[in-house]
Design an enzyme around this catalytic site. Structure first.
Site, PDB file in Angstrom:
ATOM      1  N   CYS A  46      -3.800 -23.323  14.979  1.00 37.91           N
ATOM      2  CA  CYS A  46      -3.561 -23.493  13.547  1.00 37.91           C
ATOM      3  C   CYS A  46      -4.403 -24.641  12.994  1.00 37.91           C
ATOM      4  CB  CYS A  46      -2.074 -23.756  13.301  1.00 37.91           C
ATOM      5  SG  CYS A  46      -1.649 -24.018  11.560  1.00 37.91           S
ATOM      6  N   GLU A  48     -16.380  -7.336  15.047  1.00 40.84           N
ATOM      7  CA  GLU A  48     -15.753  -7.090  13.739  1.00 40.84           C
ATOM      8  C   GLU A  48     -15.125  -5.698  13.665  1.00 40.84           C
ATOM      9  OE1 GLU A  48     -15.352  -9.619  11.937  1.00 40.84           O
ATOM     10  OE2 GLU A  48     -16.978 -10.972  12.507  1.00 40.84           O
TER      11      GLU A  48
END
Length: 189
Positions: A141, A84
């Site tokens: 996607c 992160e």
């Protein structure tokens, strides 16, 4: 010669799984790793790196008072891994460069490049500027088969384009999409 790596992607690309795999590979060879994750990411508990596949591992928490350079100097790891990375500050990224340059320890940081408004996170911006190697981790996607490069934020199941940059969440709040689907869903012309 050690380097600072920034490996970025959208959500659901396997970034946390990759970190856990790298840590395992080092340790299987009796090498030592240090794992870090920002305090801000508490989806699975503070100080946890957790993949969507269910793998989990404790990590050092990075907050404003964390001395990553001191911890690395003391532990002398063979590699330092950060999850992160988008939540890091510029100063924290500079500390990572010092770990690489002064201690000759490779640092691999995984994170998002851009937010759901398609703006860079401050940590990602600093990593893009200061990393020795920048690598994209591919994702697909949600709506089609193109490469996902953007995040779409959902509120009550509907796409939204405004709000605070950081709101911790998973598939309940964000999905990875290509540029075309991002534009279509937000009706950007």
């Amino acid at each position: 010669m050690a380097q600072l790596y920034f490996r970025y992607s959208t959500m659901n690309a396997g970034k946390s799984t990759e970190i856990l795999k790298i840590a395992h590979n080092y340790e299987e060879q009796n090498k030592h790793v240090l794992l870090f994750t920002p305090a801000l990411d508490d989806r699975f508990g503070r100080g946890q790196i957790t993949s969507r596949m269910g793998f989990q591992r404790e990590a050092q928490i990075i907050d404003a008072g964390t001395d990553m350079l001191g911890l690395a100097r003391e532990a002398k790891p063979d590699c330092l891994l950060v999850d992160e990375g988008q939540f890091l500050t510029r100063a924290q990224v500079i500390l990572l460069t010092r770990i690489v340059d002064e201690l000759n320890i490779p640092v691999i940081v995984y994170g998002l490049k851009n937010d759901y408004r398609n703006r860079l996170f401050s940590g990602s911006e600093a990593l893009l500027l200061l990393a020795d190697k920048i690598e994209e981790v591919k994702a697909v996607c949600w709506y089609c088969t193109k490469k996902a490069t953007m995040l779409l934020k959902l509120k009550d199941g509907r796409p939204v384009g405004e709000g605070p940059q950081i709101e911790i969440g998973g598939n309940d709040k964000y999905i990875s999409v290509c540029r075309k689907c991002y534009g279509q869903k937000l009706e950007i012309k």
